[in-house]
Design a protein around this motif. Structure first.
Motif, PDB file in Angstrom:
ATOM      1  N   LYS A   1      -5.252  13.026   0.636  1.00 29.73           N
ATOM      2  CA  LYS A   1      -4.313  12.814   1.737  1.00 29.73           C
ATOM      3  C   LYS A   1      -3.542  11.497   1.624  1.00 29.73           C
ATOM      4  CE  LYS A   1      -6.542  15.710   5.217  1.00 29.73           C
ATOM      5  NZ  LYS A   1      -7.062  15.775   6.613  1.00 29.73           N
ATOM      6  N   TYR A   2      -4.043  10.593   0.769  1.00 26.76           N
ATOM      7  CA  TYR A   2      -3.376   9.291   0.676  1.00 26.76           C
ATOM      8  C   TYR A   2      -2.181   9.349  -0.272  1.00 26.76           C
ATOM      9  CZ  TYR A   2      -2.829   4.223   0.773  1.00 26.76           C
ATOM     10  OH  TYR A   2      -2.320   2.954   0.958  1.00 26.76           O
ATOM     11  N   ALA A   3      -2.314  10.069  -1.367  1.00 24.10           N
ATOM     12  CA  ALA A   3      -1.256  10.065  -2.387  1.00 24.10           C
ATOM     13  C   ALA A   3      -1.004  11.473  -2.918  1.00 24.10           C
ATOM     14  CB  ALA A   3      -1.646   9.138  -3.531  1.00 24.10           C
TER      15      ALA A   3
ATOM     16  N   ASN B   1       5.233  -5.401   7.908  1.00 29.51           N
ATOM     17  CA  ASN B   1       4.634  -6.686   7.550  1.00 29.51           C
ATOM     18  C   ASN B   1       3.243  -6.413   6.994  1.00 29.51           C
ATOM     19  OD1 ASN B   1       2.630  -6.791   9.827  1.00 29.51           O
ATOM     20  ND2 ASN B   1       4.533  -6.829  11.030  1.00 29.51           N
ATOM     21  N   ILE B   2       2.675  -7.391   6.333  1.00 27.81           N
ATOM     22  CA  ILE B   2       1.402  -7.188   5.641  1.00 27.81           C
ATOM     23  C   ILE B   2       0.275  -6.840   6.599  1.00 27.81           C
ATOM     24  CG2 ILE B   2       0.839  -9.643   5.666  1.00 27.81           C
ATOM     25  CD1 ILE B   2      -0.053  -7.007   2.943  1.00 27.81           C
ATOM     26  N   SER B   3       0.315  -7.357   7.811  1.00 28.07           N
ATOM     27  CA  SER B   3      -0.742  -7.069   8.773  1.00 28.07           C
ATOM     28  C   SER B   3      -0.726  -5.599   9.169  1.00 28.07           C
ATOM     29  CB  SER B   3      -0.577  -7.954  10.011  1.00 28.07           C
ATOM     30  OG  SER B   3      -1.576  -7.659  10.961  1.00 28.07           O
ATOM     31  N   GLU B   4       0.436  -5.104   9.541  1.00 27.83           N
ATOM     32  CA  GLU B   4       0.526  -3.713   9.990  1.00 27.83           C
ATOM     33  C   GLU B   4       0.265  -2.734   8.847  1.00 27.83           C
ATOM     34  OE1 GLU B   4       3.397  -0.793  12.670  1.00 27.83           O
ATOM     35  OE2 GLU B   4       4.255  -2.603  11.769  1.00 27.83           O
ATOM     36  N   SER B   5       0.829  -2.988   7.684  1.00 30.51           N
ATOM     37  CA  SER B   5       0.630  -2.063   6.561  1.00 30.51           C
ATOM     38  C   SER B   5      -0.830  -2.046   6.117  1.00 30.51           C
ATOM     39  CB  SER B   5       1.540  -2.427   5.381  1.00 30.51           C
ATOM     40  OG  SER B   5       1.204  -3.680   4.826  1.00 30.51           O
ATOM     41  N   SER B   6      -1.491  -3.210   6.142  1.00 30.71           N
ATOM     42  CA  SER B   6      -2.914  -3.274   5.785  1.00 30.71           C
ATOM     43  C   SER B   6      -3.750  -2.464   6.761  1.00 30.71           C
ATOM     44  CB  SER B   6      -3.412  -4.725   5.771  1.00 30.71           C
ATOM     45  OG  SER B   6      -2.750  -5.488   4.798  1.00 30.71           O
TER      46      SER B   6
ATOM     47  N   PHE C   1       0.826  -1.210   0.000  1.00 30.58           N
ATOM     48  CA  PHE C   1       0.000   0.000   0.000  1.00 30.58           C
ATOM     49  C   PHE C   1       0.862   1.263   0.000  1.00 30.58           C
ATOM     50  CE2 PHE C   1      -2.118  -3.412   2.311  1.00 30.58           C
ATOM     51  CZ  PHE C   1      -3.336  -3.489   1.663  1.00 30.58           C
ATOM     52  N   ASN C   2       2.178   1.072   0.166  1.00 29.89           N
ATOM     53  CA  ASN C   2       3.115   2.195   0.248  1.00 29.89           C
ATOM     54  C   ASN C   2       2.736   3.198   1.340  1.00 29.89           C
ATOM     55  OD1 ASN C   2       4.980   1.358  -1.644  1.00 29.89           O
ATOM     56  ND2 ASN C   2       4.011   2.432  -3.343  1.00 29.89           N
ATOM     57  N   VAL C   3       2.267   2.684   2.477  1.00 31.73           N
ATOM     58  CA  VAL C   3       1.975   3.587   3.590  1.00 31.73           C
ATOM     59  C   VAL C   3       3.287   4.146   4.119  1.00 31.73           C
ATOM     60  CG1 VAL C   3      -0.178   2.457   4.218  1.00 31.73           C
ATOM     61  CG2 VAL C   3       1.959   1.666   5.264  1.00 31.73           C
ATOM     62  N   PHE C   4       3.229   5.368   4.651  1.00 26.59           N
ATOM     63  CA  PHE C   4       4.421   6.084   5.100  1.00 26.59           C
ATOM     64  C   PHE C   4       5.431   6.191   3.958  1.00 26.59           C
ATOM     65  CE2 PHE C   4       3.253   4.442   9.541  1.00 26.59           C
ATOM     66  CZ  PHE C   4       2.469   5.559   9.797  1.00 26.59           C
TER      67      PHE C   4
ATOM     68  N   SER D   1       6.617   4.751   1.206  1.00 26.15           N
ATOM     69  CA  SER D   1       6.871   3.613   0.317  1.00 26.15           C
ATOM     70  C   SER D   1       7.330   2.404   1.105  1.00 26.15           C
ATOM     71  CB  SER D   1       7.948   3.970  -0.721  1.00 26.15           C
ATOM     72  OG  SER D   1       9.238   3.945  -0.132  1.00 26.15           O
ATOM     73  N   TRP D   2       7.371   1.273   0.411  1.00 23.54           N
ATOM     74  CA  TRP D   2       7.825   0.041   1.055  1.00 23.54           C
ATOM     75  C   TRP D   2       9.301   0.117   1.417  1.00 23.54           C
ATOM     76  CZ3 TRP D   2      11.786  -2.649  -1.262  1.00 23.54           C
ATOM     77  CH2 TRP D   2      12.056  -2.345  -2.617  1.00 23.54           C
ATOM     78  N   LYS D   3      10.041   0.980   0.722  1.00 23.68           N
ATOM     79  CA  LYS D   3      11.463   1.132   1.028  1.00 23.68           C
ATOM     80  C   LYS D   3      11.658   1.876   2.346  1.00 23.68           C
ATOM     81  CE  LYS D   3      13.027   1.211  -3.797  1.00 23.68           C
ATOM     82  NZ  LYS D   3      13.697   2.022  -4.851  1.00 23.68           N
ATOM     83  N   ASP D   4      10.837   2.903   2.555  1.00 18.80           N
ATOM     84  CA  ASP D   4      10.960   3.705   3.773  1.00 18.80           C
ATOM     85  C   ASP D   4      10.336   3.012   4.981  1.00 18.80           C
ATOM     86  OD1 ASP D   4      12.171   5.752   2.325  1.00 18.80           O
ATOM     87  OD2 ASP D   4      10.233   6.660   1.818  1.00 18.80           O
ATOM     88  N   PHE D   5       9.297   2.229   4.723  1.00 15.05           N
ATOM     89  CA  PHE D   5       8.582   1.577   5.828  1.00 15.05           C
ATOM     90  C   PHE D   5       8.337   0.130   5.443  1.00 15.05           C
ATOM     91  CE2 PHE D   5       4.610   0.662   8.278  1.00 15.05           C
ATOM     92  CZ  PHE D   5       5.123   0.888   9.547  1.00 15.05           C
TER      93      PHE D   5
END
Length: 366
Positions: free
Chosen positions: A343-345, A311-316, A299-302, A304-308
């Motif tokens: 606010k998401y993107a 695990n799939i549970s927390e990101s979901s 989901f690239n929360v925070f 991107s996946w590189k920065d944050f």
């Protein structure tokens, strides 16, 4: 029993044969899933069947009726619910204004009789129930069983007698039924049935079992998303096959089940969450050199996946919580996904991609 009640009683919502078919289908389609995962899938199936059969009540009213149906119609070996049961429990647990509108519409669609007769039928039921409530209140009965027995006797013709399942061996569970009947009498027995001997589920303490599938009870938490983006039952077999065709790592059980569970927990349409992963990371192709890392945060929360890289549970959960929070106070003339976009993107056209993918998934899966 009135003619309308008879018609409603013949319309089954769920029966033992369906339960058997659901169990068999889960065992075949999810052979490598754990016992608890299979039990969760089973609970979700039962939950969705009941939920989708109810009138268009508010979220809270649906929850009340659903849990009452499970509490009172359920036993360890049998679950049978029909349309007449829905009417009975709706009258008991739904506010009058909703009954006068939504239940009336629903019953008219369920039976083949003159609409005026349906109105008279519901009026009689409501009047009978009000009378019982008044008599019970005046009598100050301290025992719930006595109250139900008296109600059953007095509304025999207006409301079919409620089946009592709170006696003998089940009596000791009564306090727990209020919050976890679904766990004890649906999920726990199915965990034992689905036990694949890879884990000793039969020895799992009850409280751990409750925690493991607690999310299933939370489906329907109110939010400000429009109804078409709130949680709905989907054909997860088709969705998983669709993802497999695109060689998506998210089709793997640990990612797939987690996203479904989080969607249920936050009352978000599962396909919206998957659509976001499609927009952000193309559903995480297996052949990508960083696929396993990306799948931790598709989901690239925070940023991107590189920065944050979590695990799939927390990101979901973060993605779902963000969607719920930023959906608040949306103007009626603004597209809901576009409102989330602000606010998401950072990409102002993000919502167009998500919307397109969401619609594509709806068409493919439903």
């Amino acid at each position: 029993m009135t003619p309308i009640s008879k018609q409603l009683s013949k319309k089954e919502v769920i029966n033992n044969n369906q339960i058997k078919e659901i169990k068999e289908a889960i065992n075949i389609q999810y052979q490598s899933a754990t016992s608890k995962e299979k039990a969760t899938l089973f609970a979700k199936s039962i939950y969705d069947i009941i939920d989708n059969s109810l009138p268009n009540f508010s979220t809270q009213s649906k929850r009340n009726v659903r849990m009452a149906l499970i509490n009172r119609k359920l036993s360890t070996n049998s679950l049978s619910i029909n349309a007449n049961d829905i009417v009975e429990y709706s009258i008991e647990f739904v506010p009058l204004e909703e009954l006068n509108k939504e239940l009336l519409i629903w019953v008219k669609n369920e039976v083949e009789v003159d609409p005026d007769l349906v109105e008279k039928y519901l009026d009689n039921l409501l009047n009978s129930y009000k009378k019982i409530e008044s008599e019970i209140a005046a009598s100050n009965y301290p025992n719930l069983n006595e109250m139900v027995e008296i109600a059953n006797i007095q509304v025999d013709e207006a409301i079919s007698p409620l089946k009592e399942i709170f006696f003998s061996e089940q009596k000791k569970w009564r306090a727990v039924f209020l919050g976890a009947t679904l766990i004890f009498f649906v999920i726990l027995p199915i965990i034992l049935i689905f036990d694949n001997s890879t884990e000793k589920t039969i020895d799992t303490p009850i409280n751990e079992t409750v925690k493991a599938v607690e999310k299933e009870i939370k489906v329907g938490i109110p939010n400000e998303l429009p109804s078409h983006l709130q949680y709905k039952s989907i054909n997860d077999v088709k969705l998983r096959a669709w993802l497999e065709e695109r060689d998506s790592l998210l089709a793997d059980e640990r990612y797939f089940f987690t996203i479904l569970e989080v969607a249920a927990e936050f009352n978000i349409h599962p396909l919206l969450l998957f659509a976001i992963t499609g927009q952000e990371q193309g559903f995480v192709p297996r052949n990508h050199k960083n696929a396993t890392k990306i799948a931790n945060n598709p989901f690239n929360v925070f940023h991107s996946w590189k920065d944050f890289n979590t695990n799939i549970s927390e990101s979901s959960q973060i993605a779902a919580r963000t969607i719920v929070n930023v959906s608040k106070d949306r103007p009626k003339d603004v597209d809901p996904i576009q409102w989330i976009n602000r606010k998401y993107a950072e990409d102002k056209n993000w919502w167009l991609g998500v919307s397109t993918i969401f619609n594509q998934l709806v068409e493919a899966v439903q």
